[in-house]
Write a protein that holds these residues in place. Structure first.
Motif, PDB file in Angstrom:
ATOM      1  N   MET A  29     -40.469  51.891  39.311  1.00 49.88           N
ATOM      2  CA  MET A  29     -39.768  51.029  40.087  1.00 49.88           C
ATOM      3  C   MET A  29     -39.615  51.730  41.373  1.00 49.88           C
ATOM      4  SD  MET A  29     -37.006  48.755  40.255  1.00 49.88           S
ATOM      5  CE  MET A  29     -35.934  48.871  38.871  1.00 49.88           C
ATOM      6  N   LEU A  30     -39.986  50.749  42.687  1.00 50.03           N
ATOM      7  CA  LEU A  30     -39.597  51.145  43.739  1.00 50.03           C
ATOM      8  C   LEU A  30     -38.268  50.955  44.247  1.00 50.03           C
ATOM      9  CD1 LEU A  30     -42.245  50.960  46.698  1.00 50.03           C
ATOM     10  CD2 LEU A  30     -39.973  50.195  46.991  1.00 50.03           C
ATOM     11  N   HIS A  31     -37.557  51.652  44.940  1.00 48.39           N
ATOM     12  CA  HIS A  31     -36.115  51.411  45.133  1.00 48.39           C
ATOM     13  C   HIS A  31     -35.786  52.461  46.523  1.00 48.39           C
ATOM     14  CE1 HIS A  31     -34.442  55.199  43.549  1.00 48.39           C
ATOM     15  NE2 HIS A  31     -35.528  54.979  42.645  1.00 48.39           N
ATOM     16  N   TRP A  32     -34.484  52.137  47.095  1.00 50.46           N
ATOM     17  CA  TRP A  32     -33.998  53.121  47.975  1.00 50.46           C
ATOM     18  C   TRP A  32     -32.533  53.476  47.807  1.00 50.46           C
ATOM     19  CZ3 TRP A  32     -34.980  47.608  49.190  1.00 50.46           C
ATOM     20  CH2 TRP A  32     -33.912  46.811  49.346  1.00 50.46           C
ATOM     21  N   TRP A  33     -32.488  53.477  46.301  1.00 50.22           N
ATOM     22  CA  TRP A  33     -31.034  54.090  45.899  1.00 50.22           C
ATOM     23  C   TRP A  33     -31.108  55.656  45.802  1.00 50.22           C
ATOM     24  CZ3 TRP A  33     -30.941  49.533  41.829  1.00 50.22           C
ATOM     25  CH2 TRP A  33     -30.280  48.786  42.336  1.00 50.22           C
ATOM     26  N   THR A  34     -30.948  56.300  47.032  1.00 49.87           N
ATOM     27  CA  THR A  34     -31.017  57.714  46.913  1.00 49.87           C
ATOM     28  C   THR A  34     -29.775  58.532  47.183  1.00 49.87           C
ATOM     29  OG1 THR A  34     -31.911  57.738  49.002  1.00 49.87           O
ATOM     30  CG2 THR A  34     -33.574  57.781  47.707  1.00 49.87           C
ATOM     31  N   SER A  35     -28.584  57.796  47.628  1.00 48.53           N
ATOM     32  CA  SER A  35     -27.500  58.413  47.898  1.00 48.53           C
ATOM     33  C   SER A  35     -26.681  58.760  46.499  1.00 48.53           C
ATOM     34  CB  SER A  35     -26.558  57.367  48.568  1.00 48.53           C
ATOM     35  OG  SER A  35     -26.019  56.561  47.622  1.00 48.53           O
ATOM     36  N   GLY A  36     -25.637  59.477  46.576  1.00 47.19           N
ATOM     37  CA  GLY A  36     -25.042  60.083  45.316  1.00 47.19           C
ATOM     38  C   GLY A  36     -24.617  58.775  44.464  1.00 47.19           C
ATOM     39  N   GLY A  37     -23.933  57.804  44.874  1.00 48.95           N
ATOM     40  CA  GLY A  37     -23.550  56.378  44.066  1.00 48.95           C
ATOM     41  C   GLY A  37     -24.568  55.913  43.866  1.00 48.95           C
ATOM     42  N   ALA A 268     -20.687  51.390  49.653  1.00 48.70           N
ATOM     43  CA  ALA A 268     -19.712  52.562  49.977  1.00 48.70           C
ATOM     44  C   ALA A 268     -19.015  52.676  48.892  1.00 48.70           C
ATOM     45  CB  ALA A 268     -19.011  52.194  51.236  1.00 48.70           C
ATOM     46  N   LYS A 269     -18.558  51.986  48.155  1.00 50.41           N
ATOM     47  CA  LYS A 269     -17.533  52.019  47.013  1.00 50.41           C
ATOM     48  C   LYS A 269     -18.130  53.084  45.912  1.00 50.41           C
ATOM     49  CE  LYS A 269     -15.848  50.131  43.629  1.00 50.41           C
ATOM     50  NZ  LYS A 269     -15.462  48.829  43.006  1.00 50.41           N
ATOM     51  N   GLY A 270     -19.501  52.863  45.918  1.00 45.86           N
ATOM     52  CA  GLY A 270     -20.310  53.609  44.925  1.00 45.86           C
ATOM     53  C   GLY A 270     -20.124  55.519  45.234  1.00 45.86           C
ATOM     54  N   GLU A 271     -20.004  55.539  46.624  1.00 50.20           N
ATOM     55  CA  GLU A 271     -19.961  56.877  47.200  1.00 50.20           C
ATOM     56  C   GLU A 271     -18.241  57.417  46.788  1.00 50.20           C
ATOM     57  OE1 GLU A 271     -22.643  58.570  48.586  1.00 50.20           O
ATOM     58  OE2 GLU A 271     -23.499  56.689  47.778  1.00 50.20           O
ATOM     59  N   VAL A 333     -19.891  48.668  37.997  1.00 50.32           N
ATOM     60  CA  VAL A 333     -18.790  49.545  38.297  1.00 50.32           C
ATOM     61  C   VAL A 333     -19.092  50.888  38.772  1.00 50.32           C
ATOM     62  CG1 VAL A 333     -17.206  50.991  36.698  1.00 50.32           C
ATOM     63  CG2 VAL A 333     -17.601  48.731  36.098  1.00 50.32           C
ATOM     64  N   VAL A 334     -20.207  51.285  38.722  1.00 50.79           N
ATOM     65  CA  VAL A 334     -20.707  52.461  39.399  1.00 50.79           C
ATOM     66  C   VAL A 334     -21.378  52.467  40.843  1.00 50.79           C
ATOM     67  CG1 VAL A 334     -22.246  54.560  39.140  1.00 50.79           C
ATOM     68  CG2 VAL A 334     -21.192  53.697  37.298  1.00 50.79           C
ATOM     69  N   LYS A 335     -21.923  51.335  41.082  1.00 47.91           N
ATOM     70  CA  LYS A 335     -22.685  50.695  42.077  1.00 47.91           C
ATOM     71  C   LYS A 335     -21.682  50.274  43.119  1.00 47.91           C
ATOM     72  CE  LYS A 335     -26.493  50.095  44.580  1.00 47.91           C
ATOM     73  NZ  LYS A 335     -26.037  49.798  45.840  1.00 47.91           N
ATOM     74  N   GLY A 336     -20.425  49.751  42.766  1.00 47.27           N
ATOM     75  CA  GLY A 336     -19.538  49.307  43.917  1.00 47.27           C
ATOM     76  C   GLY A 336     -19.713  47.635  44.159  1.00 47.27           C
ATOM     77  N   SER A 337     -20.719  47.006  43.277  1.00 40.99           N
ATOM     78  CA  SER A 337     -20.844  45.675  43.527  1.00 40.99           C
ATOM     79  C   SER A 337     -20.253  44.821  42.376  1.00 40.99           C
ATOM     80  CB  SER A 337     -22.439  45.629  43.472  1.00 40.99           C
ATOM     81  OG  SER A 337     -23.155  46.398  42.659  1.00 40.99           O
TER      82      SER A 337
END
Ligand code: GAL
Length: 417
Positions: A29-37, A268-271, A333-337
């Motif tokens: 899987m290619l993705h850009w989900w690299t922040s903590g959240g 941002a809510k994920g953070e 719930v975790v992602k903020g979406s």
């Protein structure tokens, strides 16, 4: 009896008929989900697939908004090296589908009833030529404010309902010696904020005409000029070190109380979630002032490539897991979406998530759900990039006036079309 049970289990797990001995038990899987959240949210998916016996081959490409990831994806696809799936936004899915490199998940979609549970606004981008080519993971929305509650209390602020209220609130923070607005000076963040400014300045019909229909009269109107004026006003509340700052570092400024507010999509809510912060006590989520009732959305999709036969079972497992009701709740719930299906209960979501789910439904029912131009849902990538470029040049002073910004915007969009 046991045989029946086993067949039943196979059917329920979505792997029926497809799995056989030689299948590659791996999802790339290619993705850009690299922040903590983002990483925490992705772990929910990795965990679900691990339970089904699938290994995870991570292809992370850092860079919020996904521009770097999309460059990497282009190179992989050009080399014939298709990932099982890639995170993608809206019109990008359609571009790859038109290029004939996507797989066909229609059988899985039928079995799982996606036609009925996924909103039409998402199906427009996940179904191409009658075939399901992507699995929507979530619905994000960009017209939000994220506010540090302690700072808000300290300055005696209340929810801003209009753009002028917002400016007055930012002034209060400034007077108290707190950075009013946390912004990352990267083009996609600036344009994501500008999406909200345009909606607030011109209202829902104007947003749709300018940002989704690309109507030239609207793009060059006084309302668009006024939108740039309002953007310029907001930029006066940003700290001097904002250039190039990553979005999650801007969020961290709000989490720590170094800044009052960030205008950002609900990733941002994920953070905040990853930092164990709760809405109502630690932070506040309000709609961008003057945009109540409307939702500017984007949705992360897992674009499914036309992979070789021995990797199809893994792809089906990924798609099935992605759109399962339990995953849609746990992940978002975790992602903020909020969920990409309309039949997922809001029970496990916090107050901002519950509001996000209710707002999405109301906006959709009332014809006030609009694609984010900054986030790939307003127009094809070439136009979106032209938009981001003009907005960013304006924010960084390479375009000096709102008049000039409007002229440049019309020209850039025209050239990109
Ligand atoms: C968006 C994406 C979100 C979030 C954000 C920052 O484009 O839809 O899921 O990850 O970028 O990276």
């Amino acid at each position: 009896m046991l045989r029946k049970l086993l067949i039943g289990t196979a059917l329920a797990s979505g792997l029926a008929f497809a799995a056989h001995a030689e299948d590659v038990k791996e999802v790339q899987m290619l993705h850009w989900w690299t922040s903590g959240g983002e990483a925490a949210a992705l772990n929910v998916l990795k965990g679900d697939l691990a339970k089904e016996g699938y290994a995870w081959k991570d292809v992370p490409v850092a860079g919020g908004g996904g521009d770097a990831a999309m460059t990497a994806l282009k190179a992989m696809v050009a080399a014939g090296n298709y990932p099982t799936a890639s995170q993608m936004l809206g019109y990008t899915v359609l571009d790859y589908a038109a290029a004939g490199v996507m797989g066909d998940l229609t059988e899985t979609a039928k079995k799982e009833g996606w036609d009925k549970s996924v909103p039409a606004a998402l199906q427009k981008f996940s179904v191409y030529d009658g075939k399901w080519v992507a699995a929507p993971v979530n619905v994000h929305s960009v017209n939000w404010l994220w506010i540090n509650k302690a700072v808000m209390d300290k300055i005696g602020g209340t929810e801003p309902k209009t753009f002028d209220d917002f400016v007055a609130l930012l002034d209060k923070a400034k007077a108290a010696g707190v950075t009013p607005l946390a912004l990352g000076g990267q083009n996609w963040q600036e344009a994501t904020m500008f999406d909200s400014v345009v909606l607030s300045t011109g209202g829902p019909d104007f947003y749709k005409k300018a940002m989704n229909d690309l109507d030239e009269e609207s793009l060059k109107s006084d309302t668009m000029k006024k939108s740039f004026d309002n953007l310029a006003k907001l930029v006066t509340y940003v700290d001097p070190n904002f250039s190039g700052r990553d979005w999650n570092l801007a969020t961290a400024m709000v989490i720590k109380g170094d800044a009052l507010v960030q205008v950002m999509g609900d990733w941002a809510k994920g953070e905040f979630h990853a930092a164990n912060k709760a809405p109502g006590t630690d932070f506040l989520c309000y709609r961008f002032p003057g945009t109540d009732g409307s939702v500017i959305y984007n949705s992360d999709m897992f674009g499914m490539f036309n992979v070789p036969e021995d990797r199809k079972a893994a792809q089906i497992a990924l798609a099935t897991a992605t759109l399962s009701k339990s995953f849609q709740s746990a992940f978002n719930v975790v992602k903020g979406s909020v969920p990409a299906r309309t039949d997922v209960p809001d029970t496990d979501f916090d107050a901002c998530g519950k509001k996000g789910i209710a707002d999405l439904k109301a906006a959709n029912d009332g014809g006030k759900l609009f694609g984010s131009l900054a986030q790939g849902y307003g127009a094809p990538p070439a136009v979106a990039n032209a938009y981001k470029d003009v907005v960013s040049k304006f924010v960084h002073g390479q375009i000096k006036t709102s008049d000039e910004a409007v002229t440049e915007l019309v020209k850039a969009i025209d050239d990109a079309k």
